[in-house]
Write a protein that holds these residues in place. Structure first.
Motif, short mmCIF file in Angstrom:
data_model
loop_
_atom_site.label_atom_id
_atom_site.label_comp_id
_atom_site.label_asym_id
_atom_site.label_seq_id
_atom_site.Cartn_x
_atom_site.Cartn_y
_atom_site.Cartn_z
N TYR A 1 7.24 4.61 -4.66
CA TYR A 1 7.38 3.67 -5.78
C TYR A 1 8.40 4.17 -6.80
CZ TYR A 1 6.06 0.22 -9.27
OH TYR A 1 6.08 -0.82 -10.18
N TYR B 1 3.12 1.81 -1.98
CA TYR B 1 3.36 2.15 -3.38
C TYR B 1 2.31 3.09 -3.95
CZ TYR B 1 6.85 -1.61 -3.51
OH TYR B 1 7.94 -2.40 -3.27
N LEU B 2 1.22 3.29 -3.21
CA LEU B 2 0.22 4.25 -3.67
C LEU B 2 0.79 5.67 -3.65
CD1 LEU B 2 -3.00 2.83 -1.96
CD2 LEU B 2 -2.07 2.34 -4.23
N ASP B 3 1.85 5.87 -2.88
CA ASP B 3 2.62 7.11 -2.95
C ASP B 3 3.60 6.95 -4.11
OD1 ASP B 3 4.02 9.43 -2.61
OD2 ASP B 3 4.78 8.96 -0.60
N TYR B 4 3.13 7.23 -5.30
CA TYR B 4 3.88 6.90 -6.51
C TYR B 4 5.23 7.60 -6.57
CZ TYR B 4 4.89 6.19 -11.48
OH TYR B 4 5.49 5.85 -12.67
N PHE C 1 0.82 -1.21 0.00
CA PHE C 1 0.00 0.00 0.00
C PHE C 1 0.86 1.26 0.00
CE2 PHE C 1 -4.11 -1.99 1.73
CZ PHE C 1 -4.70 -1.91 0.49
N LEU D 1 -1.69 0.01 -9.87
CA LEU D 1 -1.38 0.10 -8.44
C LEU D 1 -2.58 0.57 -7.63
CD1 LEU D 1 2.19 1.72 -8.50
CD2 LEU D 1 1.62 -0.64 -7.92
N TYR D 2 -3.27 1.60 -8.13
CA TYR D 2 -4.33 2.23 -7.35
C TYR D 2 -5.61 1.39 -7.28
CZ TYR D 2 -1.47 6.47 -7.76
OH TYR D 2 -0.44 7.39 -7.70
N THR D 3 -5.72 0.36 -8.11
CA THR D 3 -6.94 -0.44 -8.11
C THR D 3 -6.71 -1.89 -7.69
OG1 THR D 3 -6.63 -0.88 -10.48
CG2 THR D 3 -8.08 0.95 -9.87
N LYS E 1 -0.13 3.46 -12.79
CA LYS E 1 -0.93 4.08 -11.72
C LYS E 1 -2.30 3.42 -11.60
CE LYS E 1 1.24 8.66 -11.58
NZ LYS E 1 1.03 10.13 -11.73
#
Length: 360
Positions: free
Chosen positions: A59, A52-55, A50, A92-94, A89
């Protein structure tokens, strides 16, 4: 009576563990153990990533940290075009929230006592999964080199995953619960191969980096190599052919050399193969599990029969995509109907579930 007499009383450990898994709806201990292993792995994997949601912060930071974020060279590829950046993105976000929420779909207590949550959460998981799969397909061309083996494996996994979700949804709409269970299990076992793939990939990268096993080389793009070297003089000295950034040069796939390009080449060389192996293991494993749990499938099919009767379906018990409807399997009958037919000495009178009704 002999069967009851042969049962041994549960010892203290079994009694204690039942107090853990009975409240969450599991009737048998092995089901709870399997849920802890597979759903726990998915839950832990998603929670760990999670961040990695901070791209741009974690990430793909401006200053990469070894062991954190994307593999060496991947962020350069993703950021090279808007299509790839949007794709990673979206993925990762979904897919991370989808994997996290999917774990709760397999908790029996939620299905029994919070059916509305199960339904809403299920539709949300499917929606997120479809978007995440689309994102994965958008970046397949450049992920870990984007080799034909990688693109084919990602494409096949996407087809299997989406098809299993679609079949599962169709069956639940037809109230065919045992098929809904089977295909939803298949879908998430296929998706879970991405976790096993990482374990296989790490092992393969270490093995292929051992002395006597190689060396293996990967054709690496010079523009990606340039992202590792701020000083172009050092790059040209090490890779003279990179005077043209459109060129490709051989880079040793060796995890032990500890340079960004050799680590990236090692992961690139094993990614596609590891994904193929993991997908095969998971596809075979879920079929073994389904074949070892026929009692649960039969229990759900009897429930499906009752619900389909109440909903007015003809051919109740096989209104969905079942083997006896699509193949040459014997027509399934609920236990009561089977017993009745035996007592009537194979009467030709049609059973209740075969009686046509107004609803197709």
């Amino acid at each position: 009576m002999a069967e009851i007499a042969s049962r041994r009383p549960a010892h203290a450990f079994v009694v204690a563990t039942r107090k853990v898994y009975h409240p969450v709806g599991f009737k048998k201990g092995y089901n709870f153990v399997l849920w802890c292993i597979f759903a726990g792995a998915m839950l832990g994997f998603c929670l760990a990533r999670f961040q990695y949601l901070d791209y741009y912060g974690v990430y793909c930071p401006e200053t990469p940290s070894p062991g954190r974020g994307a593999a060496p060279g991947e962020c350069y590829r993703y950021n090279s075009r808007d299509l790839y950046k949007i794709g990673i993105k979206l993925h990762l976000y979904t897919i991370l929230p989808a994997g996290f929420l999917a774990c709760f779909q397999f908790v029996p207590a939620i299905r029994y006592k919070a059916l509305l949550f199960h339904r809403i959460n299920g539709y949300l998981v499917v929606l997120l999964s479809l978007v995440g799969t689309a994102g994965a397909l958008m970046i397949a061309r450049i992920s870990f080199g984007g080799g034909v083996d990688t693109q084919t494996a990602v494409g096949l996994m996407a087809i299997m995953f989406v098809a299993a979700l679609a079949i599962s949804l169709y069956n639940v709409k037809k109230l065919q619960l045992e098929q809904h269970r089977a295909w939803m299990l298949r879908a998430w076992f296929y998706a879970g191969s991405i976790i096993t793939m990482r374990l296989i990939g790490i092992i393969m990268a270490q093995v292929t980096s051992m002395q006597g096993m190689g060396p293996y080389f990967v054709a690496y793009p010079c523009d990606v190599l340039a992202s590792f070297y701020r000083n172009s003089t050092v790059l040209y000295a090490k890779y003279p052919a990179c005077s043209s950034l459109s060129a490709h040069v051989p880079v040793e796939a060796n995890f032990n050399l500890k340079s960004p390009e050799t680590i990236g080449a090692s992961m690139q060389a094993t990614f596609g193969t590891a994904l193929w192996l993991a997908l095969a293991v998971h596809a075979i494993g879920v079929e073994i599990y389904l074949h070892l749990t026929p009692a649960e499938a039969n229990r759900l099919r009897n429930i499906s029969y009752q619900r389909q009767i109440e909903a007015g379906y003809c051919n109740a018990g096989r209104a969905g995509l079942t083997a006896d409807r699509l193949g040459d399997a014997a027509i399934w009958r609920p236990e009561a109907a089977a017993i009745k037919e035996d007592l009537e000495d194979a009467s030709i009178t049609p059973s209740v579930h075969e009686t046509p009704t107004a609803k197709p």
